[in-house]
Design an enzyme around this catalytic site. Structure first.
Site, PDB file in Angstrom:
ATOM      1  N   GLU A   1     -19.469  61.669   0.409  1.00  0.00           N
ATOM      2  CA  GLU A   1     -19.476  60.613   0.428  1.00  0.00           C
ATOM      3  C   GLU A   1     -19.399  59.971  -1.040  1.00  0.00           C
ATOM      4  O   GLU A   1     -18.150  59.040  -1.165  1.00  0.00           O
ATOM      5  CB  GLU A   1     -20.324  60.620   1.281  1.00  0.00           C
ATOM      6  CG  GLU A   1     -20.317  58.204   1.271  1.00  0.00           C
ATOM      7  CD  GLU A   1     -19.120  58.368   2.411  1.00  0.00           C
ATOM      8  OE1 GLU A   1     -19.345  58.596   3.606  1.00  0.00           O
ATOM      9  OE2 GLU A   1     -18.039  57.917   1.801  1.00  0.00           O
TER      10      GLU A   1
ATOM     11  N   GLY B   1     -16.921  55.936  -5.283  1.00  0.00           N
ATOM     12  CA  GLY B   1     -18.259  55.497  -4.864  1.00  0.00           C
ATOM     13  C   GLY B   1     -19.280  55.071  -4.331  1.00  0.00           C
ATOM     14  O   GLY B   1     -19.814  56.272  -3.590  1.00  0.00           O
TER      15      GLY B   1
ATOM     16  N   LYS C   1      -9.005  62.194  -6.045  1.00  0.00           N
ATOM     17  CA  LYS C   1      -9.713  61.318  -4.769  1.00  0.00           C
ATOM     18  C   LYS C   1      -8.555  61.177  -3.393  1.00  0.00           C
ATOM     19  O   LYS C   1      -8.632  61.178  -2.548  1.00  0.00           O
ATOM     20  CB  LYS C   1      -9.920  59.754  -4.881  1.00  0.00           C
ATOM     21  CG  LYS C   1     -10.986  60.066  -5.797  1.00  0.00           C
ATOM     22  CD  LYS C   1     -11.529  59.286  -6.821  1.00  0.00           C
ATOM     23  CE  LYS C   1     -13.198  59.359  -7.901  1.00  0.00           C
ATOM     24  NZ  LYS C   1     -13.216  57.531  -8.366  1.00  0.00           N
TER      25      LYS C   1
HETATM   26  P1  NDP Z   1     -23.389  62.925 -16.373  1.00  0.00           P
HETATM   27  O1  NDP Z   1     -22.805  63.621 -17.776  1.00  0.00           O
HETATM   28  O2  NDP Z   1     -24.089  61.733 -16.742  1.00  0.00           O
HETATM   29  O3  NDP Z   1     -24.730  63.650 -15.636  1.00  0.00           O
HETATM   30  C1  NDP Z   1     -24.505  65.363 -15.700  1.00  0.00           C
HETATM   31  C2  NDP Z   1     -25.979  65.812 -15.781  1.00  0.00           C
HETATM   32  O4  NDP Z   1     -25.589  66.926 -15.818  1.00  0.00           O
HETATM   33  C3  NDP Z   1     -26.373  65.970 -17.348  1.00  0.00           C
HETATM   34  O5  NDP Z   1     -27.552  65.275 -17.885  1.00  0.00           O
HETATM   35  C4  NDP Z   1     -25.743  67.213 -17.644  1.00  0.00           C
HETATM   36  O6  NDP Z   1     -26.882  67.738 -19.207  1.00  0.00           O
HETATM   37  C5  NDP Z   1     -26.117  68.153 -16.760  1.00  0.00           C
HETATM   38  N1  NDP Z   1     -25.624  69.117 -16.754  1.00  0.00           N
HETATM   39  C6  NDP Z   1     -24.010  69.526 -17.340  1.00  0.00           C
HETATM   40  N2  NDP Z   1     -24.012  70.995 -17.277  1.00  0.00           N
HETATM   41  C7  NDP Z   1     -25.073  71.236 -16.564  1.00  0.00           C
HETATM   42  C8  NDP Z   1     -25.509  72.620 -16.537  1.00  0.00           C
HETATM   43  N3  NDP Z   1     -24.507  73.995 -16.617  1.00  0.00           N
HETATM   44  N4  NDP Z   1     -26.512  72.831 -15.900  1.00  0.00           N
HETATM   45  C9  NDP Z   1     -27.666  72.085 -15.856  1.00  0.00           C
HETATM   46  N5  NDP Z   1     -27.297  70.749 -15.862  1.00  0.00           N
HETATM   47  C10 NDP Z   1     -25.904  70.623 -16.610  1.00  0.00           C
HETATM   48  O7  NDP Z   1     -22.904  62.305 -15.335  1.00  0.00           O
HETATM   49  P2  NDP Z   1     -22.101  61.810 -14.033  1.00  0.00           P
HETATM   50  O8  NDP Z   1     -23.773  61.619 -13.581  1.00  0.00           O
HETATM   51  O9  NDP Z   1     -21.722  60.303 -14.769  1.00  0.00           O
HETATM   52  O10 NDP Z   1     -21.096  62.831 -12.748  1.00  0.00           O
HETATM   53  C11 NDP Z   1     -22.056  63.559 -12.648  1.00  0.00           C
HETATM   54  C12 NDP Z   1     -20.694  63.409 -11.400  1.00  0.00           C
HETATM   55  O11 NDP Z   1     -20.626  63.011  -9.837  1.00  0.00           O
HETATM   56  C13 NDP Z   1     -19.614  64.527 -11.496  1.00  0.00           C
HETATM   57  O12 NDP Z   1     -18.672  64.802 -10.894  1.00  0.00           O
HETATM   58  C14 NDP Z   1     -18.432  63.043 -11.399  1.00  0.00           C
HETATM   59  O13 NDP Z   1     -17.002  62.199 -11.634  1.00  0.00           O
HETATM   60  C15 NDP Z   1     -18.733  62.257 -10.281  1.00  0.00           C
HETATM   61  N6  NDP Z   1     -19.404  60.954 -10.260  1.00  0.00           N
HETATM   62  C16 NDP Z   1     -19.884  59.951 -10.563  1.00  0.00           C
HETATM   63  C17 NDP Z   1     -19.859  58.599 -10.638  1.00  0.00           C
HETATM   64  C18 NDP Z   1     -20.632  57.443 -11.719  1.00  0.00           C
HETATM   65  O14 NDP Z   1     -20.232  56.421 -11.844  1.00  0.00           O
HETATM   66  N7  NDP Z   1     -20.812  58.207 -12.950  1.00  0.00           N
HETATM   67  C19 NDP Z   1     -19.087  58.199  -9.781  1.00  0.00           C
HETATM   68  C20 NDP Z   1     -19.136  59.135  -8.771  1.00  0.00           C
HETATM   69  C21 NDP Z   1     -18.432  60.488  -9.452  1.00  0.00           C
HETATM   70  P3  NDP Z   1     -26.191  67.392 -20.392  1.00  0.00           P
HETATM   71  O15 NDP Z   1     -25.986  65.665 -20.707  1.00  0.00           O
HETATM   72  O16 NDP Z   1     -27.042  67.715 -21.141  1.00  0.00           O
HETATM   73  O17 NDP Z   1     -24.886  67.829 -20.507  1.00  0.00           O
HETATM   74  N1  HSE Z   2     -14.735  57.948 -13.219  1.00  0.00           N
HETATM   75  C1  HSE Z   2     -15.429  57.708 -12.148  1.00  0.00           C
HETATM   76  C2  HSE Z   2     -14.573  56.302 -11.804  1.00  0.00           C
HETATM   77  C3  HSE Z   2     -16.807  57.365 -11.839  1.00  0.00           C
HETATM   78  O1  HSE Z   2     -14.739  55.386 -12.888  1.00  0.00           O
HETATM   79  O2  HSE Z   2     -14.364  55.740 -10.558  1.00  0.00           O
HETATM   80  C4  HSE Z   2     -16.763  57.403  -9.774  1.00  0.00           C
HETATM   81  O3  HSE Z   2     -16.167  58.482  -9.332  1.00  0.00           O
END
Ligand code: NDP
Ligand code: HSE
Length: 404
Positions: A124, A129, A200
Site C-alpha cells: 500500500e 505514502g 508509482k
Molecule cells: P531510510 O534510508 O531512512 O531507511 C532505510 C533503513 O534501512 C536505514 O536505516 C538503513 O540503514 C537500513 N538498511 C539499508 N540496507 C540494509 C541492509 N542491507 N540490512 C539492514 N538494514 C539496511 O529509507 P526510508 O525509510 O525513507 O525508505 C525506505 C523505503 O520506503 C524505500 O523503498 C523508500 O522508497 C520507501 N518509501 C519512503 C517514504 C518516505 O517518506 N521516506 C515514503 C514511501 C515509501 P543505514 O542508514 O545504516 O544504511
Molecule cells: N521520495 C518519495 C516521495 C517517498 O517524495 O514521494 C514516498 O514514496
C-alpha cells in the site's frame, strides 16, 4: 500473538514500530490482531533507543525463526531487499513493503511466489505514502473499468515546486529541506528526475488495467529543468506547475507518462501542495474519484505499511496479494497524445506572426522578462509539437498544459 520483523530502521521502519507500538491496543480492539515487533534488522545499532534490544544484524535470525509470521521490508533498493523478500515468502512468511522500486521491478514475480506459498505480499505505501489507493483499486473499485489515472505521486517534488512557487526559494535549498524531513529517496535523483513517480504510475496502472506495465517503458521527465522564470510565467497565467503522472486506457491501448504540467486554478490538483499527493481515478461507472493525503514522511507512510501488516495478520495461512497478470502491457507511444504547449522563446513578441505560420494560432504571454516571451499553442499532438518546434530557433523551454 503475531510476530513481526521490520527490515530497516530508517524513516519508514522507525515509523512502523511507532505505529504498531502506539496503536497496539486499538488495532487489537478493532482488527482483533495482537501484533508484536520481535526483531528489527538494521546495519546500525541504536544504543539510545529502546528498540536496541530487538535489533539484529543477521537476516538468518529472522528468516529461520518460525515464530515470525510477517516481514516488513522498508530498507529500500533492490538488493538485498529482493533476496530477503523472496526468502521470507518461500519460508511461508507474509511480506509487506513501501519499496516501490522493488515492487515496480520484481512485483510480478514476488506476487506469484506469495500465492504459491499461501502468504501475502502487500505494498500500500509504495504509491502515495499514507493515501489508501492500492487497496481501493484491489477491492472497492473492482466492479469498475478504470480508464484513467492522474496523480501527483511524488511528495519531494511537489514540496520543492510548492516552496519555489509560494516562497520563491531555490531548488537546491528546498531539496535539502525535503531530505532532512525524510521525504526524499536515498538518491534524490529518483525524485527530481521523475523515476519515483514513474515507478508509482507503473504500479497503479498494472493494478488498474490488469497487466504488467513495465516502468522502463513509461516516458518520463522530471522537474530539474523548471526554473524561476517558468514560475513567473505560470503565475502570470494564473497557473501552477505540478509533476504529473498520467496513464489512460482505451480498449487494449494503454499509455503512460510522467512530466511537469501547467495546472490551472480550476483544477483540483492546483491546490495539492507541499508533501501532499493526490490521485484521480476515472472509472466507467464511478466517474471521477480523488484520493488525497500525505505522500511521504515517517508516520503517514508507516500508517499505510501498518495497515498492510494488520490485513496480513488477519489472513495468515491463506494469504492476500495485490496483483496483476504477468503478461506485459504494451504501451502506446505518447507522441500521439494531444495537449496545448507553453513555450518560452528568445526574442520579442513581435515575432508572433512568423510563429503562427509554424505553430498555428498562439496566445502570447508577456511576463516582463528581458529578451524573451512565452506563448501557448492550441491543442496538438506531441509529435506535431516536436516537428514544429524543430523548425524554429530560440526555444528556451516547453511545459505541457493540463486541460481540465
Ligand atoms: P531510510 O534510508 O531512512 O531507511 C532505510 C533503513 O534501512 C536505514 O536505516 C538503513 O540503514 C537500513 N538498511 C539499508 N540496507 C540494509 C541492509 N542491507 N540490512 C539492514 N538494514 C539496511 O529509507 P526510508 O525509510 O525513507 O525508505 C525506505 C523505503 O520506503 C524505500 O523503498 C523508500 O522508497 C520507501 N518509501 C519512503 C517514504 C518516505 O517518506 N521516506 C515514503 C514511501 C515509501 P543505514 O542508514 O545504516 O544504511
Ligand atoms: N521520495 C518519495 C516521495 C517517498 O517524495 O514521494 C514516498 O514514496
Amino acid at each position: 500473538m503475531v510476530n513481526v520483523a521490520v527490515l530497516g530502521y530508517g524513516t519508514v521502519g522507525s515509523g512502523v514500530v511507532k505505529v504498531i507500538d502506539t496503536n497496539h491496543d486499538s488495532i487489537l480492539e478493532k482488527a482483533g490482531v495482537d501484533l508484536n515487533i520481535k526483531y528489527v534488522l538494521d546495519l546500525r545499532d541504536f544504543p539510545d533507543d529502546p528498540i536496541q534490544e530487538k535489533i539484529v544484524h543477521d537476516y538468518e535470525v529472522i528468516v529461520n525463526d518460525p515464530e515470525v509470521s510477517i516481514v516488513v521490508e522498508v530498507m529500500g533498493g533492490v538488493e538485498p531487499a529482493y533476496t530477503f523478500t523472496k526468502r521470507a515468502l518461500m519460508a511461508g512468511k507474509s511480506v509487506c513493503t513501501s519499496n516501490k522500486e522493488l515492487v515496480a521491478r520484481c512485483g510480478t514475480e514476488l506476487q506469484q511466489l506469495a500465492k504459491e506459498n499461501h502468504a501475502s505480499y502487500l505494498f500500500e505505501a509504495s504509491c502515495g505514502g499514507g493515501i489508501p489507493i492500492i487497496r481501493p483499486l484491489r477491492t472497492s473499485l473492482t466492479a469498475d473499468v478504470i480508464d484513467e489515472i492522474t496523480g501527483i505521486l511524488n511528495g519531494t517534488t511537489n514540496y520543492i515546486l510548492t516552496k519555489m512557487i509560494e516562497e520563491g526559494l531555490e531548488f537546491d535549498d528546498v531539496l535539502k529541506d525535503a531530505q532532512q524531513k525524510g521525504y526524499a529517496e536515498r538518491n534524490p535523483e529518483a525524485d527530481v528526475e521523475g523515476h519515483d513517480a514513474c515507478r508509482k504510475i507503473a504500479i497503479l496502472s498494472s493494478l488498474a488495467y490488469g497487466k504488467r506495465v513495465d516502468f522502463t517503458d513509461v516516458y518520463t521527465e522530471g522537474i530539474t529543468k523548471i526554473t524561476s522564470s517558468d514560475i513567473v510565467y505560470a503565475k502570470k497565467m494564473n497557473k501552477t506547475i505540478k509533476l504529473l503522472a498520467y496513464s489512460s486506457r482505451q480498449g487494449d491501448q494503454v499509455m503512460a507518462m510522467v512530466a511537469p504540467y501547467l495546472v490551472s486554478k480550476e483544477d483540483p490538483l492546483y491546490a495539492v501542495n507541499g508533501v501532499f499527493n493526490a490521485i484521480f481515478v476515472h472509472g466507467n461507472m464511478l466517474g471521477d474519484a480523488m484520493f488525497y493525503g500525505q505522500g511521504a514522511g515517517k508516520e503517514a507512510t508507516a500508517s499505510a505499511v501498518a495497515g498492510d501488516v494488520v490485513e496480513e495478520a488477519q489472513m495468515l495461512g491463506t494469504g492476500v496479494v495485490s496483483s496483476w497478470k504477468p503478461e506485459k502491457q504494451v504501451l502506446t507511444d505518447v507522441s500521439s497524445t494531444e495537449k496545448p504547449f507553453f513555450v518560452r522563446m528568445k526574442g520579442d513578441a513581435l515575432e508572433k506572426e512568423n510563429l503562427e505560420k509554424v505553430f498555428g494560432p498562439i496566445k502570447v504571454i508577456g511576463a516582463g522578462l528581458e529578451g524573451e516571451f512565452g506563448f501557448v499553442t492550441e491543442k496538438m499532438s506531441e509529435a506535431s509539437y516536436q516537428e514544429r518546434a524543430a523548425k524554429v530557433d530560440g526555444i528556451i523551454g516547453m511545459i505541457r498544459v493540463r486541460e481540465k
